[in-house]
Design an enzyme around this catalytic site. Structure first.
Site, short mmCIF file in Angstrom:
data_model
loop_
_atom_site.label_atom_id
_atom_site.label_comp_id
_atom_site.label_asym_id
_atom_site.label_seq_id
_atom_site.Cartn_x
_atom_site.Cartn_y
_atom_site.Cartn_z
N LYS A 123 54.81 28.63 35.78
CA LYS A 123 53.95 29.61 35.17
C LYS A 123 54.80 30.66 34.44
O LYS A 123 55.97 30.79 34.78
CB LYS A 123 53.06 30.29 36.21
N ASP B 226 51.80 37.80 34.36
CA ASP B 226 52.82 37.37 35.33
C ASP B 226 52.22 37.19 36.73
O ASP B 226 52.64 36.31 37.48
CB ASP B 226 53.93 38.43 35.37
N ASP C 20 70.54 19.65 24.27
CA ASP C 20 69.82 20.54 23.36
C ASP C 20 68.38 20.01 23.41
O ASP C 20 68.13 18.86 23.03
CB ASP C 20 70.43 20.41 21.96
N LYS D 143 52.90 29.24 49.92
CA LYS D 143 53.31 30.15 51.00
C LYS D 143 52.57 29.80 52.29
O LYS D 143 51.34 29.58 52.25
CB LYS D 143 52.99 31.60 50.62
N HIS E 44 48.77 34.19 40.40
CA HIS E 44 48.85 34.42 41.85
C HIS E 44 47.61 35.14 42.39
O HIS E 44 47.00 34.71 43.36
CB HIS E 44 50.08 35.25 42.21
N GLU F 294 55.25 45.08 44.88
CA GLU F 294 56.69 44.78 44.97
C GLU F 294 57.49 46.07 44.84
O GLU F 294 57.09 46.97 44.10
CB GLU F 294 57.11 43.86 43.81
#
Ligand code: BG6
Length: 488
Positions: free
Chosen positions: A142, A229, A86, A176, A234, A210
């Site tokens: 993130k 996001d 926990d 990447k 990014h 996407e």
């Protein structure tokens, strides 16, 4: 070298989708130090054996080439263990400390693949349990916070118990291979550098699109949205990579100093640019690859009246000598027409046209840096075509393309982003991780957009799933006389 990797959020989506497969690939490639332990931590009541069985079952949904054989998994599984915790209970950190004391590893990685709301608690607790020694490295996923104030609060707490060189803020885009290649293109080759400036470049476009929707992350995504996001991290990291000055060397701080300067030079928002240069959208029902897909508001975990954006397109400028006046466009969204990430550098046309070209007017050259699904470079030039009817050369110039495919050249099986970054953490290399000041600057820049949206009752524009987003995004770029690549 020995390491212990404690994976908080060990039964979560990120753990089994990205982290475990990456650890397994590193193991398969022989790059993971053999003397390692990986301990999944979560609330579920599981034994080590049950956790191993769970991870094994998850590998069934990994693409075939990356799936372990029985024999490989049984060897990999020897590293895997589990601890029920926990995360708010000091007694449970004492049990973790006990487990770590069973041996003293050279490196202890605490990977926080949990909700960001838990970051401060976990860091405080590991310090109270005395687990923040020099051998400890903490990995933070993130988004780090949901605005500037929460980001600062997290960073302050984390920095009060760990030094900056122990903190690895992950942005997997930096891991990447295609993003590595962007650095190589710019700083390992002399070819483009003289042209890489306002005198020769008309505009730069960054697209991350996407086909996927929000998958099983509806509840998380609905309180996050595309700006937090994808753009705050990014897309801005890509903008930094393309816009930064050459660093003095390849050390982490030299690179991060230059990225920070780009973020500090982003043109501040005004009421006018906020209304003209930022478009938000949300997907409605539509179809992807011929299959009907539901609207964002019908996804599991999403508020049926949600105003959360699944698409953002914006225009900004880097206000410095190199880039003054050059528009940088960023576009990202879910449920778009294609999965595609690329950066397009559009050069200015020749100053004086002596040829005619099939397109209207005098067109410029274009360099396209493909990030995914293909990793490569395309250089679009104009060449003299041939008039087939009369066997004579025409006066028209035809577009031609030089195409470099890095997947073909180096093999598509190169080290993936998470694998690379996890090995960097174990080795203590910070180059591809984000420093707190970079992150704060990025939040500072997106915050006026968040503020405006909070007070803007119009909400996001709807776009059909499977398209390129709201038409307002095309209208925005068209006002400058440009178009997105698929529309030109
Ligand atoms: C993550 C976002 O950081 O990046 C996801 O949280 C997104 O929403 C993902 O799908 C995209 O990563 P990639 O590597 O598939 O382009």
């Amino acid at each position: 070298m020995s390491f212990d990797l404690i994976l908080f959020g060990g039964t979560g989506d990120l753990a089994w989708r990205k982290i475990m497969p990456a650890l397994f690939q590193a193991f398969r490639h022989g790059s993971l130090p053999a003397n390692g332990r990986i301990v999944g931590v979560a609330r579920d009541d599981l034994s080590d054996a049950q956790y191993r069985a769970l991870i094994k079952s998850r590998f069934d949904s990994v693409e075939l080439a990356k799936r372990p054989s029985e024999e490989e998994f049984s060897r990999f599984a020897q590293m895997l263990g589990y601890l029920r915790m926990d995360l708010s209970s000091p007694a449970d950190y004492a049990r973790l400390a006990e487990r770590l004391r069973q041996r003293s590893a050279d490196v202890v990685v605490m990977y926080l693949a949990t909700a960001p709301g838990l970051f401060t608690t976990v860091c405080e607790q590991i310090a109270i349990a005395g687990l923040n020694g020099a051998q400890t490295r903490v990995v933070l996923e993130k988004p780090l916070g949901h605005d500037l104030a929460s980001n600062r609060a997290i960073n302050e707490t984390v920095r009060s118990v760990l030094s900056e060189k122990q903190i690895f803020r992950i942005d997997h885009y930096l891991g990447k291979p295609s993003v590595q290649n962007l650095f190589a293109l710019r700083f390992g080759n002399a070819f483009f550098e003289p042209l890489w400036r306002r005198e020769h470049i008309a505009n730069i476009q960054i697209t991350i699109s996407e086909e996927l929707g929000v998958e099983k992350r509806g509840a998380f995504y609905d309180t996050t949205g595309a700006l937090r996001d994808m753009v705050q991290n990014h897309a801005l990291q890509l903008l930094c990579a393309v816009g930064m000055e050459p660093p003095i060397n390849s050390h982490a701080d030299a690179i991060r100093d230059e990225k920070l300067k780009v973020l500090r030079s982003l043109k501040p928002w005004t009421a006018e640019t906020l209304s003209q240069h930022v478009i938000r959208g949300q997907y409605a029902a539509g179809s992807i690859d011929g299959e009907a897909v539901p609207a964002y508001r019908s996804e599991a975990g999403v508020n049926p009246e949600s105003q959360t954006e699944t698409f953002v397109a914006l225009r900004t400028e880097i206000a410095n000598w190199r880039w003054a006046g050059v528009p940088f466009y960023i576009r990202t969204g879910k449920r778009l027409a294609d999965r595609d990430a690329h950066i397009e550098v559009n050069f200015r046309p020749t100053p004086h046209a002596i040829f005619q070209s099939p397109q209207s007017g005098n067109v410029g050259n274009r360099l396209v840096i493909n990030l995914q699904p293909r990793d490569g470079l395309e250089l679009h030039l104009l060449a003299q075509g041939a008039d087939k009817r009369h066997g004579r050369a025409t006066q028209y110039l035809e577009p031609v393309q030089l195409d470099l495919d890095f997947d073909k050249r180096f093999g598509a099986e190169r080290v993936g982003a998470y694998e690379r970054l996890l090995l960097d953490v174990i080795d203590g290399r910070l180059n591809l991780f984000v420093r707190s000041d970079e992150q704060e600057e990025a939040w500072r820049w997106v915050e006026p957009i968040l503020d405006r949206w909070r007070h803007d009752t119009a909400g996001p524009r709807h776009y059909a799933a499977g398209t390129w987003g709201p038409s307002a995004a095309s209208a925005m770029i068209a006002r400058d006389g440009y178009c997105w690549s698929e529309e030109c």
